[in-house]
Enzyme design. Sequence first.
Site, PDB file in Angstrom:
ATOM      1  N   HIS A  74       0.896  -1.479  -0.168  1.00 52.61           N
ATOM      2  CA  HIS A  74       0.021   0.042  -0.034  1.00 52.61           C
ATOM      3  C   HIS A  74       0.967   1.341   0.112  1.00 52.61           C
ATOM      4  CE1 HIS A  74       0.268   1.066   4.312  1.00 52.61           C
ATOM      5  NE2 HIS A  74       0.464  -0.306   4.624  1.00 52.61           N
ATOM      6  N   ASP A 102       6.180   1.752   7.077  1.00 51.97           N
ATOM      7  CA  ASP A 102       5.070   1.183   6.604  1.00 51.97           C
ATOM      8  C   ASP A 102       4.057   1.863   5.701  1.00 51.97           C
ATOM      9  OD1 ASP A 102       2.395  -0.008   6.627  1.00 51.97           O
ATOM     10  OD2 ASP A 102       2.044   0.692   9.022  1.00 51.97           O
ATOM     11  N   GLU A 128      -5.060   1.571   2.811  1.00 48.70           N
ATOM     12  CA  GLU A 128      -4.937   0.460   3.524  1.00 48.70           C
ATOM     13  C   GLU A 128      -4.875   1.039   5.280  1.00 48.70           C
ATOM     14  OE1 GLU A 128      -2.958  -2.267   6.332  1.00 48.70           O
ATOM     15  OE2 GLU A 128      -2.367  -0.254   5.932  1.00 48.70           O
ATOM     16  N   GLU A 129      -4.499   1.912   5.290  1.00 52.28           N
ATOM     17  CA  GLU A 129      -4.329   2.444   6.722  1.00 52.28           C
ATOM     18  C   GLU A 129      -5.620   2.795   7.438  1.00 52.28           C
ATOM     19  OE1 GLU A 129      -1.765   2.429   8.807  1.00 52.28           O
ATOM     20  OE2 GLU A 129      -0.177   2.382   7.364  1.00 52.28           O
ATOM     21  N   ASP A 153       4.243  -6.250   3.870  1.00 51.12           N
ATOM     22  CA  ASP A 153       3.849  -4.966   4.923  1.00 51.12           C
ATOM     23  C   ASP A 153       4.946  -5.485   6.184  1.00 51.12           C
ATOM     24  OD1 ASP A 153       2.708  -2.827   6.134  1.00 51.12           O
ATOM     25  OD2 ASP A 153       0.618  -3.409   5.596  1.00 51.12           O
ATOM     26  N   HIS A 173       4.380   2.353  13.612  1.00 43.63           N
ATOM     27  CA  HIS A 173       3.233   3.664  13.696  1.00 43.63           C
ATOM     28  C   HIS A 173       3.926   4.572  14.596  1.00 43.63           C
ATOM     29  CE1 HIS A 173      -0.397   1.875  11.734  1.00 43.63           C
ATOM     30  NE2 HIS A 173       0.456   1.882  11.203  1.00 43.63           N
TER      31      HIS A 173
END
Length: 385
Positions: A72, A189, A223-224, A244, A324
């Site tokens: 993504h 990410d 995606e997030e 990922d 994250h």
Amino acid sequence: MSRLKIDVSYLVDQLKALLAIDSPTGYTDTIVRHVTTELERLGLEPELTRRGAIRAVVRGGRREGARAIITHLDTLGAQVKYIKDNGRFELVPIGHWSARFAEGARATLYTEKGAYRGTILPLKASGHTFNDDVDTMPVGWNFVELRVDAMCWDRADAHNLGIDVGDFVAVDPQPEFLENGFIVSRHLDDKAGVAIALAALESLLSNEVTLPVDTHWLFTIAEEVGVGAASIVTPEIASMVTIDNGTTAPGQNSTEFGVTIAMADQAGPFDYHLTKKLVELCREEDIRYQKDVFRYYRSDSASAIEAGHDVRTALIAFGIDASHGYERIHVHALRSVAELATAYVASPMEIERDVEEVSDIEGFTEQPTNEAEMARRANNLPKQE
């Protein structure tokens, strides 16, 4: 097949270029254009959905029973929730991330009239003014605000600058590429995953590898926020491998080296047979790997299944520390995941009935049910009639 050589310099250069492009979910047009251009440069003919998810197909021996590699393009970010009387801005996050990691971040605010630089600050940011209150501020999005570096002292100033509710805020990645192979940055990410996919593609195409079935290289843009692969998977795709991050932390088996093969995440177990195949490929190709289970994690695979796509799914991950947050990875993992991706798409198709969306029981897969059967399978012995 002997594992293909991955051009690590190309992979790292692609990651640097991707990190230089802001792409919070909902503000991904620029990065879509960048990746589309690179796919065309590699000799492919990418297709875009209306909103910008990308599909590029490398043709193989057959169309049906196709494979997919998916990553993504979108990242975490924020939006303006409210314009305050003091000309600062309340924010809401895009994606799930803690305001703890937003405090002090430099950012770009995108408006209809242009972009402004700014900083995300706690509501009490000055020790000279608030003394110990600076240290006792709670953590949360209600306790931070965006200060833009412009003449903006009240709501009227903000409106005159063209700033409005809903404007996108992209947080600077601040990447560092160290000589020892470590890479530290926000938004690894999944921009590292995109770079891995591009490097795997570059290796396959430059080595002119003949694939047994078509491979769809998919790049999603939401995606997030949980949408991901919901609308990019086509009926001929039988299996899909997501690239990922894998979280390295106490209680997790992931590391920043080799490939982390996910056995399950919060959406449930990944496909038994596809995951087993990936493990076997790591053993055959001497690719370092480890398995892990993620409790608070979902990926493009989950969104595809939840959307009703009947595909086998798996997740191969590069270990990432402080996901994250202030993320760190190592080039060893990036190369290892790319090697596994190339080995997978070049490997023979073993479940022949997967070429049909629906068929009878003949050729249906089997899972071991007793010790004797497990030993037989482990030693590749013929089945006793």
